[in-house]
Design a protein around this motif. Structure first.
Motif, PDB file in Angstrom:
ATOM      1  N   ARG A  50       3.416   7.412  -7.084  1.00 38.59           N
ATOM      2  CA  ARG A  50       2.515   8.772  -7.704  1.00 38.59           C
ATOM      3  C   ARG A  50       3.039  10.125  -6.886  1.00 38.59           C
ATOM      4  O   ARG A  50       3.449  10.559  -7.299  1.00 38.59           O
ATOM      5  CB  ARG A  50       0.809   8.720  -6.734  1.00 38.59           C
ATOM      6  N   ALA A  51       3.668  10.121  -5.734  1.00 37.27           N
ATOM      7  CA  ALA A  51       4.616  10.621  -4.760  1.00 37.27           C
ATOM      8  C   ALA A  51       6.040  11.120  -5.325  1.00 37.27           C
ATOM      9  O   ALA A  51       5.518  12.447  -5.739  1.00 37.27           O
ATOM     10  CB  ALA A  51       4.674  11.143  -3.526  1.00 37.27           C
TER      11      ALA A  51
ATOM     12  N   TRP B 253      -6.965  10.767  -4.752  1.00 41.05           N
ATOM     13  CA  TRP B 253      -5.069  11.976  -5.448  1.00 41.05           C
ATOM     14  C   TRP B 253      -6.397  12.802  -6.260  1.00 41.05           C
ATOM     15  O   TRP B 253      -5.964  14.665  -6.569  1.00 41.05           O
ATOM     16  CB  TRP B 253      -4.424  10.822  -5.696  1.00 41.05           C
TER      17      TRP B 253
ATOM     18  N   SER C  12       1.848   5.292  -2.673  1.00 41.14           N
ATOM     19  CA  SER C  12       1.687   6.602  -2.767  1.00 41.14           C
ATOM     20  C   SER C  12       2.860   6.866  -2.344  1.00 41.14           C
ATOM     21  O   SER C  12       3.320   8.130  -3.373  1.00 41.14           O
ATOM     22  CB  SER C  12       1.036   6.688  -1.456  1.00 41.14           C
TER      23      SER C  12
ATOM     24  N   LEU D 192      -3.247   3.926  -8.774  1.00 38.96           N
ATOM     25  CA  LEU D 192      -2.178   5.216  -7.577  1.00 38.96           C
ATOM     26  C   LEU D 192      -0.514   4.737  -8.446  1.00 38.96           C
ATOM     27  O   LEU D 192      -0.064   5.954  -9.286  1.00 38.96           O
ATOM     28  CB  LEU D 192      -1.117   5.234  -6.582  1.00 38.96           C
TER      29      LEU D 192
ATOM     30  N   PHE E  27      -1.695   9.658   1.623  1.00 39.54           N
ATOM     31  CA  PHE E  27      -3.033   8.582   1.858  1.00 39.54           C
ATOM     32  C   PHE E  27      -2.034   6.898   2.439  1.00 39.54           C
ATOM     33  O   PHE E  27      -2.104   6.215   1.917  1.00 39.54           O
ATOM     34  CB  PHE E  27      -2.777   8.147   0.076  1.00 39.54           C
ATOM     35  N   ASP E  28      -1.530   7.232   3.282  1.00 41.28           N
ATOM     36  CA  ASP E  28      -0.127   6.315   4.089  1.00 41.28           C
ATOM     37  C   ASP E  28      -1.527   5.604   4.881  1.00 41.28           C
ATOM     38  O   ASP E  28      -2.596   6.725   5.994  1.00 41.28           O
ATOM     39  CB  ASP E  28       0.844   6.332   4.193  1.00 41.28           C
TER      40      ASP E  28
ATOM     41  N   ASP F  50       0.550  -1.245  -0.265  1.00 36.59           N
ATOM     42  CA  ASP F  50      -0.021  -0.163   0.127  1.00 36.59           C
ATOM     43  C   ASP F  50       1.024   0.743   0.185  1.00 36.59           C
ATOM     44  O   ASP F  50       0.695   2.310  -0.903  1.00 36.59           O
ATOM     45  CB  ASP F  50      -1.260   0.137   1.273  1.00 36.59           C
TER      46      ASP F  50
ATOM     47  N   PRO G 229      -7.305  10.224   0.449  1.00 38.81           N
ATOM     48  CA  PRO G 229      -6.377  11.110   0.680  1.00 38.81           C
ATOM     49  C   PRO G 229      -5.722  12.278   1.353  1.00 38.81           C
ATOM     50  O   PRO G 229      -5.368  12.986   0.687  1.00 38.81           O
ATOM     51  CB  PRO G 229      -5.385  11.077  -1.084  1.00 38.81           C
TER      52      PRO G 229
ATOM     53  N   LEU H  79       1.029  12.584  -0.070  1.00 35.51           N
ATOM     54  CA  LEU H  79      -0.119  12.513  -0.752  1.00 35.51           C
ATOM     55  C   LEU H  79      -1.313  12.209   0.550  1.00 35.51           C
ATOM     56  O   LEU H  79      -2.438  12.667   0.330  1.00 35.51           O
ATOM     57  CB  LEU H  79      -0.307  10.986  -1.162  1.00 35.51           C
TER      58      LEU H  79
END
Length: 451
Positions: free
Chosen positions: A40-41, A348, A37, A421, A93-94, A33, A272, A91
């Protein structure tokens, strides 16, 4: 035996074969997971170019043995830990651990990955180190008392996360109990992370978590090199718990150690943004669907949150209603509510609503209040909702957001989020990387495992 020594012994001596299979599987799911992130970041987070430029200017961008996902090159171990940690948290999103109110994977997994690639550790050893890091940082977060730690202005992912990163890296570097305690002694001098970023939507939050990964790795490497760290660094007179909280409970750090697995209490984010917005977003999405609501039919929304949630996403309310930067949006309950009602989702790509008149008009109708019914519960992430639409009131209580342990996503859902992502970055390569992550337990060495 002190808390410091007990945790050091656990981190150094835990039998890999004694970790329950479900705990190891959860560590793998959480590592996967986080990787989405990071990817994408690396390409889309607004802070990434500045971090890369800093490393280049300081001569820290040289080739090395360690992977940074999404950057198509290898770095030295310290830079890799810093980058993967920063990117993994950028993000918002973690994953999250409710009882400690922190994000365990972002500081722990990058430190473990860098140490594993340095030492040629196996996938199984890497996952055991991740579990150890999760247990240490989550337990220290609980022992701090998150509410008291927040009240002092600290960010627990960055502070407690430094110890988790040191534990994970130290295990892979072969530290014994004494050396691990020394690594904690160094980590105590490095643990830092301020909530002041909330004032202007600054990028500190992302970077200080990456720093936690890097500093934990450095603390462990110093200890592996014979460096003597402070004794009783966690529970001593001037130790971490006393210095960072007014209501620390050291016993919480070691209660059930090795039998109660905090790793299984880590939740995955569906949205996110700060976890304190998630229960309300879940509720608003449910009401939107059940009532077939159009956004312009919503007259007013009142969101009740735990006091920690007010600190992070609800105050000052006028500013939260006018989120303009991504960080401001990530910590704005009104913006999250507006996205949910306008789009019927929150991903996102929905940050394109920042500053849009329709989002700000809806956010202006959102009130955020402290709800006493949410105090004193085991988990602080719940919410209550009162939504007024079509001249009728609708009330809803959401005890926990989706993605918590009781609703933890299955393998297919983890893969779907990863593809969402990673797909825009890697295209067809996303499935190739996903396969490498799934097969990680079979890796005899992580050196070169990711290409």
């Amino acid at each position: 035996m002190s808390v410091t020594t007990t945790l050091a012994g656990f981190a150094a001596d835990l039998d890999t074969g004694g970790i329950p299979a479900e705990v190891t599987a959860r560590a793998l799911a959480l590592s996967t997971d986080l990787t989405g992130s990071i990817l994408r970041a690396a390409h889309e987070a607004d802070s990434t170019p500045a971090v890369l430029a800093m490393l280049a200017r300081l001569g820290m961008d040289g080739e090395g043995p360690c992977t940074v996902f999404g950057l198509n090159r290898r770095y030295g171990a310290a830079a890799a830990a810093l980058l993967n940690g920063t990117l993994g948290h950028s993000l918002d999103f973690d994953d999250t651990h409710a009882d400690s109110s922190l994000h365990p994977s972002a500081p722990v997994v990058p430190a473990a990955l860098a140490a594993a690639e340095l030492t040629g550790a196996s996938g199984t050893d890497f996952l055991a180190a991740v579990v150890v890091g999760f247990e240490v940082c989550c337990r220290l977060g609980m022992a701090l008392d998150p509410t008291a730690h927040y009240a002092r202005g600290f960010h627990p992912t960055a502070t407690a996360g430094t110890f988790g990163a040191a534990a994970a890296a130290g295990r892979l570097l072969g530290l014994d109990e004494k050396a691990m305690a020394s690594a904690f002694g160094v980590a105590a001098s490095q643990a830092s992370g301020s909530l002041q970023f909330l004032v202007n939507g600054a990028w500190n939050k992302r970077y200080q978590v990456g720093e936690a990964a890097m500093k934990g790795l450095m603390a462990a490497t110093l200890a592996a090199s014979g460096f003597v760290g402070a004794e009783d660094a966690i529970d001593g007179k001037h130790g971490f718990l006393r210095g960072y909280s007014d209501r620390a409970d050291p016993a919480r750090a070691v209660a059930g150690l090795g039998s109660t697995w905090e790793t299984l209490r880590i939740g995955v984010k569906p949205y996110p943004a700060c976890r304190y917005t998630h229960a309300a977003v879940d509720g608003l999405l449910a009401l939107r669907g059940d009532l077939s609501l159009a956004p312009d039919e919503v007259q007013a929304i009142t969101v009740g949150l735990h006091r920690n949630g007010i600190t992070l996403v609800g105050a000052p309310l006028d500013e939260k209603r006018r989120a303009r930067s991504v960080v401001e949006g990530q910590f704005s309950m009104p913006f999250a509510a507006a996205v949910a009602l306008l789009r019927g989702r929150f991903g996102w790509d929905d940050y394109d609503l920042l500053g849009k008149p329709e989002a700000e008009a809806l956010a202006a109708r959102v009130d955020v209040v402290r709800d006493e019914s949410l105090e004193g519960l085991r988990h602080p992430f719940g919410a209550t909702l009162t939504l007024r639409a079509r001249n009728a009131e609708h009330r809803l209580a959401i005890p926990d957001p989706s993605g918590e342990p009781d609703t933890f996503p299955d393998a297919d859902a983890i893969a779907a989020k990863f593809r969402t992502l990673a797909g825009p970055v890697l295209n067809a390569g996303a499935d190739t990387l996903l396969s490498r992550l799934r097969d990680l337990p079979q890796a005899s060495s992580l050196r070169g495992w990711f290409g």
